[in-house]
Design a protein around this motif. Sequence first.
Motif, PDB file in Angstrom:
ATOM      1  N   GLU A  86      15.304 -27.015  -9.970  1.00 13.25           N
ATOM      2  CA  GLU A  86      15.567 -28.328  -9.361  1.00 13.25           C
ATOM      3  C   GLU A  86      14.616 -29.394  -9.906  1.00 13.25           C
ATOM      4  O   GLU A  86      15.020 -30.536 -10.115  1.00 13.25           O
ATOM      5  CB  GLU A  86      15.431 -28.235  -7.835  1.00 13.25           C
ATOM      6  N   THR A  90      18.542 -16.583   0.208  1.00 12.24           N
ATOM      7  CA  THR A  90      17.748 -17.668  -0.388  1.00 12.24           C
ATOM      8  C   THR A  90      18.628 -18.570  -1.253  1.00 12.24           C
ATOM      9  O   THR A  90      18.465 -19.790  -1.257  1.00 12.24           O
ATOM     10  CB  THR A  90      16.583 -17.089  -1.223  1.00 12.24           C
ATOM     11  N   ILE A  97      13.010 -23.841  -7.269  1.00 13.98           N
ATOM     12  CA  ILE A  97      12.118 -25.015  -7.306  1.00 13.98           C
ATOM     13  C   ILE A  97      11.942 -25.477  -8.755  1.00 13.98           C
ATOM     14  O   ILE A  97      12.038 -26.668  -9.065  1.00 13.98           O
ATOM     15  CB  ILE A  97      10.756 -24.693  -6.644  1.00 13.98           C
ATOM     16  N   PRO A 157      12.989 -18.391  -4.432  1.00 15.71           N
ATOM     17  CA  PRO A 157      12.840 -19.820  -4.119  1.00 15.71           C
ATOM     18  C   PRO A 157      12.055 -20.577  -5.196  1.00 15.71           C
ATOM     19  O   PRO A 157      12.344 -21.749  -5.461  1.00 15.71           O
ATOM     20  CB  PRO A 157      12.105 -19.839  -2.774  1.00 15.71           C
ATOM     21  N   THR A 158      11.120 -19.890  -5.847  1.00 17.30           N
ATOM     22  CA  THR A 158      10.320 -20.580  -6.874  1.00 17.30           C
ATOM     23  C   THR A 158      11.136 -20.818  -8.150  1.00 17.30           C
ATOM     24  O   THR A 158      10.913 -21.793  -8.855  1.00 17.30           O
ATOM     25  CB  THR A 158       9.031 -19.812  -7.206  1.00 17.30           C
ATOM     26  N   GLU A 166      20.176 -21.523   0.225  1.00 20.44           N
ATOM     27  CA  GLU A 166      19.262 -22.610   0.644  1.00 20.44           C
ATOM     28  C   GLU A 166      19.041 -23.628  -0.475  1.00 20.44           C
ATOM     29  O   GLU A 166      18.092 -24.413  -0.414  1.00 20.44           O
ATOM     30  CB  GLU A 166      17.897 -22.028   1.041  1.00 20.44           C
ATOM     31  N   LYS A 167      19.907 -23.604  -1.490  1.00 27.41           N
ATOM     32  CA  LYS A 167      19.677 -24.472  -2.658  1.00 27.41           C
ATOM     33  C   LYS A 167      19.500 -25.941  -2.284  1.00 27.41           C
ATOM     34  O   LYS A 167      18.627 -26.624  -2.819  1.00 27.41           O
ATOM     35  CB  LYS A 167      20.859 -24.359  -3.617  1.00 27.41           C
ATOM     36  N   LYS A 192      18.542 -27.363   0.514  1.00 25.35           N
ATOM     37  CA  LYS A 192      17.259 -27.593   1.181  1.00 25.35           C
ATOM     38  C   LYS A 192      16.114 -27.583   0.149  1.00 25.35           C
ATOM     39  O   LYS A 192      15.215 -28.428   0.190  1.00 25.35           O
ATOM     40  CB  LYS A 192      17.048 -26.489   2.218  1.00 25.35           C
ATOM     41  N   ILE A 193      16.174 -26.636  -0.779  1.00 24.48           N
ATOM     42  CA  ILE A 193      15.126 -26.556  -1.805  1.00 24.48           C
ATOM     43  C   ILE A 193      15.164 -27.810  -2.684  1.00 24.48           C
ATOM     44  O   ILE A 193      14.124 -28.366  -3.036  1.00 24.48           O
ATOM     45  CB  ILE A 193      15.274 -25.248  -2.613  1.00 24.48           C
ATOM     46  N   ASP A 252       8.441 -24.179   5.308  1.00 24.58           N
ATOM     47  CA  ASP A 252       9.473 -24.896   4.563  1.00 24.58           C
ATOM     48  C   ASP A 252      10.624 -23.997   4.120  1.00 24.58           C
ATOM     49  O   ASP A 252      11.788 -24.377   4.201  1.00 24.58           O
ATOM     50  CB  ASP A 252       8.830 -25.566   3.338  1.00 24.58           C
ATOM     51  N   ILE A 253      10.296 -22.802   3.617  1.00 24.31           N
ATOM     52  CA  ILE A 253      11.340 -21.873   3.172  1.00 24.31           C
ATOM     53  C   ILE A 253      11.005 -20.496   3.744  1.00 24.31           C
ATOM     54  O   ILE A 253       9.883 -20.023   3.592  1.00 24.31           O
ATOM     55  CB  ILE A 253      11.406 -21.797   1.624  1.00 24.31           C
ATOM     56  N   ILE A 276       6.208 -21.140   1.608  1.00 21.30           N
ATOM     57  CA  ILE A 276       7.312 -20.188   1.440  1.00 21.30           C
ATOM     58  C   ILE A 276       6.843 -18.884   2.073  1.00 21.30           C
ATOM     59  O   ILE A 276       5.920 -18.245   1.570  1.00 21.30           O
ATOM     60  CB  ILE A 276       7.631 -19.956  -0.049  1.00 21.30           C
TER      61      ILE A 276
END
Length: 360
Positions: free
Chosen positions: A338, A201, A335, A331-332, A204-205, A207-208, A313-314, A302
């Motif tokens: 970011e 994960t 998020i 991923p959260t 995937e920074k 993309k996120i 999406d993820i 997700i």
Amino acid sequence: GKGTYPFYMLKEIDEQPTVMRHLISTYADANGKMKVAPEIVESVQKADRIYIIAAGTSYNAGFGAKTMLEELTNTPVELGLASEWGYDMPLLSAHPFFIFLTQSGETADSRQVLVKVNELGLPSLTITNVPGSTLSREATYTLLIGAGPEIAVASTKAYTGQIATLAFLAKAVGEAEGNTKAFEFDLVTELSLVAQSIEATLSEKEKIGEIVAKNLLTTRNAFYIGRKQDYFVAMEASLKLKEISYVQCEGFAAGELKHGTISLIEKGTPVIALISNNEKVALHTRGNVMETVARGASAIIIAEDGASRADDDIIVNAVHPYLSAISMIIPTQLIAYETSFQRGLDVDKPRNLAKAVTVE
Ligand code: F6R
């Protein structure tokens, strides 16, 4: 220091695979046998109910571990918000065991409950990241997370570290009880897989970052939804987003939206759905996503590999269901990071907040 990182929070997010591996070497021996102090295991074994007391992210970590703890120890687990339980204790079971989850070990609300627990002469365990902290000194027992100093106000590695520490405790108690489920749960292997899932994960920074740029840069509000374990993750995911990006966000049990809250969905409202690999609930959550999309929501999905679809999406690499709160939160966290970063905010020091909350 934070080295080449713009903020400590990103460094601490990145440290989580290391934290998982460190916990393996702390709480399991080379043969995969649990190394949790026998007096702690025995004390939990005597309990007819486990009470987890905490605040904020640590409270959410308690939920992340609740099902695992119940199934492996065969003991009901009740969560208590420290700031509520410091007044009159609710009716307790005959043989309670208290677990205080606290990164800092200094949270005044949590300490207030521990003082009461000690007055009642009840056994307690503090799970903390800070050796020698107040709650560690005042509880009967301590287990350390060993995640290394957490500098960013927003807690990340302490959340995942607390759940992993509770996994070692749960397995140790379950094995002492002779619970087959506990023996079958190969925690060392499963936690290594979690570390790998986190790493995947983390790669995937970019993309996120793009998902955030498209959906979260100007919004005033957002929703995280999920069922069961994913609901607990939604609570923490929304706290993280609120805390550092100032986006008003609700973490919601996906099935509850239709009982009122769905009236808040407007054109473009971001709805982030968490769908882990649980066939009982995955399709139902997807149905709830469609209900929000029909009302104009911008859905971000997700999903855990196994429950995922090509256009999600993820996609998060699958882990043991007991540990999915750890892999699904990653991923959260990114998020939240970011969203704060791209809005130009001080990620590590959000307004109005302090790292350790030493007032009640
Ligand atoms: C959120 C956050 C807080 C803490 C809470 C409890 O990111 O960090 O919600 O989790 O104040 O703190 P500890 O775990 O130190 O008791």
